[in-house]
Design an enzyme around this catalytic site. Sequence first.
Site, mmCIF file in Angstrom:
data_model
loop_
_atom_site.group_PDB
_atom_site.id
_atom_site.type_symbol
_atom_site.label_atom_id
_atom_site.label_comp_id
_atom_site.label_asym_id
_atom_site.label_seq_id
_atom_site.Cartn_x
_atom_site.Cartn_y
_atom_site.Cartn_z
ATOM 1 N N ARG A 170 39.205 51.209 54.557
ATOM 2 C CA ARG A 170 40.206 51.479 53.696
ATOM 3 C C ARG A 170 41.553 51.841 54.718
ATOM 4 O O ARG A 170 41.352 52.792 55.550
ATOM 5 C CB ARG A 170 39.729 52.728 52.709
ATOM 6 C CG ARG A 170 38.960 51.997 51.561
ATOM 7 C CD ARG A 170 39.968 51.259 50.729
ATOM 8 N NE ARG A 170 39.470 50.702 49.408
ATOM 9 C CZ ARG A 170 38.699 49.714 49.215
ATOM 10 N NH1 ARG A 170 38.611 48.842 50.468
ATOM 11 N NH2 ARG A 170 38.181 49.309 48.015
ATOM 12 N N GLU A 218 49.139 48.659 49.789
ATOM 13 C CA GLU A 218 48.939 46.997 49.778
ATOM 14 C C GLU A 218 49.296 46.818 48.355
ATOM 15 O O GLU A 218 48.613 47.299 47.405
ATOM 16 C CB GLU A 218 47.495 47.057 50.004
ATOM 17 C CG GLU A 218 46.972 47.031 51.310
ATOM 18 C CD GLU A 218 45.428 47.033 51.388
ATOM 19 O OE1 GLU A 218 44.895 47.066 52.651
ATOM 20 O OE2 GLU A 218 44.737 46.811 50.450
ATOM 21 N N HIS A 266 43.438 42.327 53.902
ATOM 22 C CA HIS A 266 42.576 42.685 52.803
ATOM 23 C C HIS A 266 41.552 41.707 52.351
ATOM 24 O O HIS A 266 41.539 41.450 51.094
ATOM 25 C CB HIS A 266 42.939 43.834 51.778
ATOM 26 C CG HIS A 266 42.048 44.806 51.221
ATOM 27 N ND1 HIS A 266 42.406 45.866 50.789
ATOM 28 C CD2 HIS A 266 40.611 44.369 51.155
ATOM 29 C CE1 HIS A 266 41.032 46.455 50.378
ATOM 30 N NE2 HIS A 266 40.146 45.796 50.586
#
Length: 360
Positions: free
Chosen positions: A263, A292, A322
Amino acid sequence: MTEQVFNHQRRKYTILQADGLYPDDLVEQRTFAPRDAEDYEVHYVQASLIPPGAASAKPWSTIDKELRDRVDGIMLLKAYFTAADLELFPRLKVIVRMGVGYDRLDRDALGKRGVIVCNIPDYGICEIADHAIALALSLRRGILLHDAKQRTEPPAPYVFVDSPLVSRVRGRTFGVLGLGRIGTATAMRAKAFGWNVLFYDPYVSNGTDQALGVERVSDVRELFRRSTTLSLHCPHTRETRGMVGYDLLSLLPRGAILVNTARGEVVDLDAVERCLREGVLSGVGLDVLPIEPIPADSVPSLVQAYRRRESWLLGRMVLTCHSAYYTPESFADIRVKAAQTMRDNLIDGRPSNVILPEME
């Protein structure tokens, strides 16, 4: 928005998939369909809070109130769900985060309302572990350095690159922060490549290190002091938010590399940039960022330098979006597992992948 009624019977459930991910409802139809003499009816609805390519999600309030008033279960991948959002869904009983992390959900608010919160902890494990090792090796073998130098005009000399990034991995120390499912899979891959594996995780049972043939440390500072390659695999919680800052990063052996597929909120990017400039870090591989997608009006300094291909950072940083979890196979897995988790908890009343509320 499409809606499909699977079966006309007595008990009624409405299940909402918020991201509009799929072109059909075949998986959900099979999963939610009644078995034998079961007596219920399911309405499955796909919304599109985050259209493909969108920079941000549409508000939950854009979903028709009539639908919101009858939703019993929500499945979501990218959307956030806050206490204010919860007020829009008076019947909500189960929410399934279609992924491992669940920091996008306000667990306190959901818990106080008695909403069951679930995740999908057993998907994408191989993909993320492979991705972490791939990031580490692309840096440690100088692949990114060569790529950057061979695309200059004129190209760099056709020889090896002498850099603190490039080193033999066998016999060096691969540190793992967080030894959950993905951390364990990554540790086993690193061990197979010949790294000496070290981990810190205060929540892992005693004896796990012996079972896996890796070393455990009881002090996170020792993990940082000894890891020439460090891979992060801890969740984003109140405890870990901003945990990896300059105080810890500066303990790394000079020339270390950092990989984060966990994360983004766990890491202070300004501290990473400082350590790269000071030579504490020779390279960094990031699949996640604190915010994000990256806001156009607030791009972190490190990401700006990366995008501008500033000379001091060339070949020393790689950024993926991601996406470590993604393969077509894992994307199919998460769809099946999310639907099954929703059925287990909402329809069958059988607890599955339930997350307890985060307490103050």
